[in-house]
Design an enzyme around this catalytic site. Structure first.
Site, mmCIF file in Angstrom:
data_model
loop_
_atom_site.group_PDB
_atom_site.id
_atom_site.type_symbol
_atom_site.label_atom_id
_atom_site.label_comp_id
_atom_site.label_asym_id
_atom_site.label_seq_id
_atom_site.Cartn_x
_atom_site.Cartn_y
_atom_site.Cartn_z
ATOM 1 N N ARG A 194 0.847 -1.188 0.000
ATOM 2 C CA ARG A 194 0.000 0.000 0.000
ATOM 3 C C ARG A 194 0.882 1.237 0.000
ATOM 4 N NH1 ARG A 194 -2.751 0.381 4.875
ATOM 5 N NH2 ARG A 194 -1.396 2.104 5.476
ATOM 6 N N GLU A 210 4.600 7.114 2.384
ATOM 7 C CA GLU A 210 5.449 5.931 2.526
ATOM 8 C C GLU A 210 4.870 4.790 1.709
ATOM 9 O OE1 GLU A 210 5.652 4.399 6.493
ATOM 10 O OE2 GLU A 210 3.484 4.471 6.762
ATOM 11 N N ASN A 212 4.185 0.817 2.033
ATOM 12 C CA ASN A 212 4.134 -0.293 2.987
ATOM 13 C C ASN A 212 4.275 -1.610 2.245
ATOM 14 O OD1 ASN A 212 3.142 1.286 5.496
ATOM 15 N ND2 ASN A 212 1.757 1.909 3.852
ATOM 16 N N SER A 217 -2.719 -3.021 6.338
ATOM 17 C CA SER A 217 -3.947 -3.600 6.901
ATOM 18 C C SER A 217 -5.178 -2.763 6.589
ATOM 19 C CB SER A 217 -3.797 -3.743 8.410
ATOM 20 O OG SER A 217 -3.948 -2.482 9.023
ATOM 21 N N LYS A 380 12.002 3.283 5.465
ATOM 22 C CA LYS A 380 12.083 4.717 5.178
ATOM 23 C C LYS A 380 13.443 5.093 4.620
ATOM 24 C CE LYS A 380 8.549 6.040 8.432
ATOM 25 N NZ LYS A 380 8.449 4.829 9.271
ATOM 26 N N LYS A 434 11.618 11.531 10.599
ATOM 27 C CA LYS A 434 11.005 10.196 10.672
ATOM 28 C C LYS A 434 12.028 9.172 11.118
ATOM 29 C CE LYS A 434 7.454 9.733 7.571
ATOM 30 N NZ LYS A 434 6.934 9.222 6.295
ATOM 31 N N GLU A 438 9.134 1.372 12.327
ATOM 32 C CA GLU A 438 7.859 1.280 11.617
ATOM 33 C C GLU A 438 6.686 1.570 12.542
ATOM 34 O OE1 GLU A 438 7.405 0.964 8.445
ATOM 35 O OE2 GLU A 438 9.531 0.723 8.048
ATOM 36 N N GLY A 439 5.552 1.842 11.951
ATOM 37 C CA GLY A 439 4.349 2.137 12.737
ATOM 38 C C GLY A 439 4.264 3.622 12.985
ATOM 39 N N ARG A 521 -8.050 7.403 4.578
ATOM 40 C CA ARG A 521 -8.159 7.619 6.018
ATOM 41 C C ARG A 521 -8.151 9.107 6.351
ATOM 42 N NH1 ARG A 521 -3.345 4.123 8.041
ATOM 43 N NH2 ARG A 521 -2.482 5.058 6.161
#
Lengths: 545, 545
Positions: A194, A210, A212, A217, A380, A434, A438-439, A521
């Site tokens: 994604r 970014e 993924n 998910s 990243k 950054k 991750e997350g 989102r």
């Protein structure tokens, strides 16, 4: 990587920000107006319509005067209450669910402690041209990840400084290195990616946040929200200036299921299973269940089904073994495809057991989604390396592809670039720091950027390798109604458009390389970890008035 | 009347009861064996199959030896765990939900505090001939209720003693009496009924427990459980000796929605709504939501929708008014159909406000489902009156119909019948005392029958009019796995088969008179209020072996 990836923009209190001036422009295209004009419904009550404040009067070609709402904040409270209620009912009946944090076992036992997934009541507008742009480059990103994954030296070299300061990257690179030493070749490669974008308001550029490559998910929940919005827009078409036909089709989870089943076919063992690597607790389990159910139901009346099993990394360590021919067997089942919904961050590896499991899977002949190389290609640091001049050219031949990909790169810099670091110290508001981690929720904004950079400079440590600097993106704000835990609230939000994409190839050819729906989102502020799943966008020419 | 209607049999601790000896007879019909034989699936693992204990070896015509499980208690624990997990996932994704009692707001706000509806993991067997018998008499019961409802004097006379000791019946009769005095005629009459049966093990008779003419519920959840079972039986066909094709079709909620929409059409006002009378708190709300959603989606792309609104009796009192022409207007909406999912018991009328609302609706021209007369026709006292000799003959002409209806009447007696009362005092185990009160959990069994009868005799009060005596039915016990709150337990259960039926007529003709699917429920003991919704049965020739 969960849904917690809204890490890009920091917003002051939403109420102090004026609405984007052209947010709700009238659509100048008479044709579309004619096409999308709702018929006056038989049970349309003038009394009801006149209750709606903040509406726009529209003179139609038929000469009827209709009042259609364009700003969700101006929906009449009673009508809003009805819409919310209907949306909550829809969510419950159609499996738009997550485990409720208030329930202790809702992350481990399905069917208990359920609550609707958070959603935006109405879809977020997004310009059609930028939407198409994001869809069109999805296959190029797929190809790019694949090419990068094959260049082991590039991955190792690019991450060589990062691994010194990031223990997680160090362990991933260690496994990757073992695979290089063993000359392990992944002939069948599956990616379910994604790519996330925001639209910079000032420059009107679609910029990538970014890419993924592991555990992206909520695509199933996203599809459901698209359906929810379509249903609401149909039901309330007499009140809303939104056209349900302008909500883009979203088949993410059926397409991802298709990709998984095709990968399973490539493995060519009808008794083998798809193994989903899961976390011990997972409140976003219904998103996963939709995928596995769809996978299972692809061949409901055939002589076999694509069975999926769920295992944690610890279980895989305990129950898994590698047969001499490289076959991965877990709990007595031959594994055709390993699909990661865990293992993307350090928290998923509390002990050596989990790392042993990751290595075991990587060593096996099972198809990994993703392989360790695909995983690393999505970091990243690699994103930043690819943004350097002449790097894309190492992996892609087609010049148009390179131009199209590069067009959506935001400014990305290593902290070794002292000019940029100085500029960021001076104008911290224009940058985001950054971490490699991750997350979401780990990014650094505003004055914290200056302070962190100054501290690293002063300490002269290697810590600078743990971060990259990225241009701060300022997307437009839109009024929205966000529904969480059965309660709705008015906000001004920014949107992030995630385009899902699947890639599958074997030794000789590419089998799948396609865009697979989207996850739109919304986010109120950067502290709003994970934001709300809006789940769908509507193309900007949706407005009927 | 909710789901709490398992009021008929009292069982000692289930574990002490031997299984019905012929519960799982092999099906002697080779033809059906051939037809329903599952193919050996490609991913069928011999290792997995051999794990299953308690299986029956079957020699098929193809000469393969297959092991298929007939007793759910003998399913291998690991396999059972998988099936439970899959069933819980299925329930979540497909809206087989109720509000969780552990959540305070789950009865008022949709989308929060949800838990799967309780279900039996596998369908309950039921003899096909008795099933068909129950379906065939459904239209006759519909007709009977309609005829009885038109005989105001019969209703008033039959309930004249009951009303002296039962305040609720007294109030209902008061409204009914007002309607008689006003010569109020209900030209359009809609009934959504459910007739409940148990199969008496010794006599092999299908005996009626009761006929619900108001608020019969859980039909949507019942349909979903049928689908769940069909899905599980398909998925696990390599292990189970159960044929998914033998689960009867169950379209209860689409058929009920159809009946409601046709009634709405008969009212002939496209702007009018269907009003669902609801309780203040309703944890079985998703069952209702399925109905309303189906109703709404019947005409999704037409110019109108059948809109439903939900109101409590108190709200109807506060917001309702009667126009001079009899039109019922509630909260500004003209009501075409009043559909009761509340108002069936005294607890729904805590004040005069609720009684005013009931009267208001009854006085209106809205179609009542049910009218006060239909409601009264479904009371236990009327059930007992209809069972008296020559009473059915007052309402039905066709002799076959009378025979067929009477065949399923259990012994039913008034407490004025001293022979029966004496017999019941002597052999209380053969009787059930049923109070006039609606809803389950109020019945009296065993020694309590003797004690209550002796007390009433001694006191010489009119209290005997508050009860009827009914023959105790002893259905067969079956092994079952009941799943509640995500936890499954082995039990021996009895089953109750409810046959839904819809009836609609206008001044000139019957528009609908049909059986509409079923609700099969299981119960561990009489204290197990409401039991578990099994939701489906399988016809007894389901067994493959």
């Amino acid at each position: 990587m969960g849904v917690g990836l809204y890490t890009h923009c920091f917003l002051p209190t939403s109420s102090t920000i004026p609405l984007r001036s052209n947010s709700f422009l009238f659509n100048p295209f008479t044709k579309s107006l004619q096409t999308h004009l709702p018929k006056k419904p038989a049970n349309f009550s003038i009394a009801q319509a006149s209750k709606c404040s903040g509406v726009e009067e529209m003179e139609t070609h038929q000469g009827n005067s209709m009042s259609l709402i364009v700003d969700p904040h101006k929906i009449d409270p009673q009508l809003l209450q009805k819409m919310e209620y209907d949306a909550l009912v829809w969510s419950s009946l159609h499996g738009l669910l997550v485990g409720d944090r208030n329930s202790q076992i809702s992350g481990t036992v399905p069917g208990v402690g359920m609550v609707h997934a958070p959603f935006s009541l109405l879809p977020m507008p997004f310009p059609e041209s930028h939407w198409k742009q994001a869809c069109q480059i999805a296959p190029i990103f797929n190809e790019l990840v694949d090419r990068v994954s094959l260049d082991g030296k590039f991955l190792q070299d690019s991450l060589s400084r990062t691994k010194k300061v990031d223990a997680f990257t160090y362990r991933l690179l260690g496994i990757h290195s073992k695979m290089l030493d063993a000359k392990k070749i992944e002939e069948i490669r599956l990616g379910l990616h994604r790519s996330d974008y925001m639209l910079d308001e000032q420059t009107k550029l679609l910029l990538q946040i970014e890419l993924n490559t592991i555990s992206s998910s909520s695509f199933a929940l996203g599809c459901l929200v698209s359906e929810l919005h379509r249903s609401l827009l149909h039901q309330y078409k007499q009140y809303l200036a939104l056209n349900p036909e302008r909500i883009p089709q979203n088949n993410a989870f059926t397409q991802f299921a298709e990709a998984l089943s095709k990968a399973w076919s490539e493995y060519n063992n009808p008794r083998a299973v798809v193994m989903v690597v899961v976390q011990t607790e997972e409140r976003n389990m219904y998103d996963q269940h939709w995928l596995c159910t769809t996978l299972k139901e692809r061949y409901p009346f055939e002589t076999y089904q694509v069975t999926s099993i769920k295992k944690t990394l610890a279980e895989i360590d305990a129950l898994g073994e590698l047969l001499p021919d490289g076959t991965l067997v877990v709990d007595g089942e031959v594994v055709a495809v390993v699909y990661f919904r865990a293992g993307y961050g350090p928290r998923d590896y509390p002990s050596e057991s989990e790392w042993r499991a990751r290595l075991l899977m990587e060593q096996s002949s099972a198809i990994k989604c993703p392989s360790i190389a695909y995983h690393l290609a999505g970091t990243k640091k690699i994103q930043q390396e690819l943004a350097k001049p002449n790097v894309l050219e190492r992996f892609l031949e087609n010049k148009d592809d390179i131009v199209n990909i590069r067009k959506c790169f935001a400014g990305l810099w290593s902290l070794e670039d002292s000019n940029i670091v100085n500029d960021a110290i001076e104008k911290p508001g224009l940058y985001v720091m950054k971490p490699q981690r991750e997350g979401g929720g780990n990014n650094i904004y505003g004055d914290d950027v200056r302070e962190t950079l100054l501290r690293i400079e002063k300490e002269g440590s290697e810590e600078n390798a743990a971060y990259i600097l990225m241009q701060r993106i300022f997307p437009a704000l839109f009024p929205a109604i966000l529904v969480r835990q059965g309660i709705s609230q008015k906000h001004h939000v920014v949107s992030e458009l995630g385009i899902n994409a699947a890639y599958l190839r074997n030794k000789t050819k590419v089998i799948i390389n396609e865009e697979c729906g989207y996850l739109m989102r919304t986010k109120v502020s950067s502290s709003d970890e994970g934001g709300v799943i809006a789940g769908t966008g509507v193309l900007d020419s949706i407005y009927l008035v």
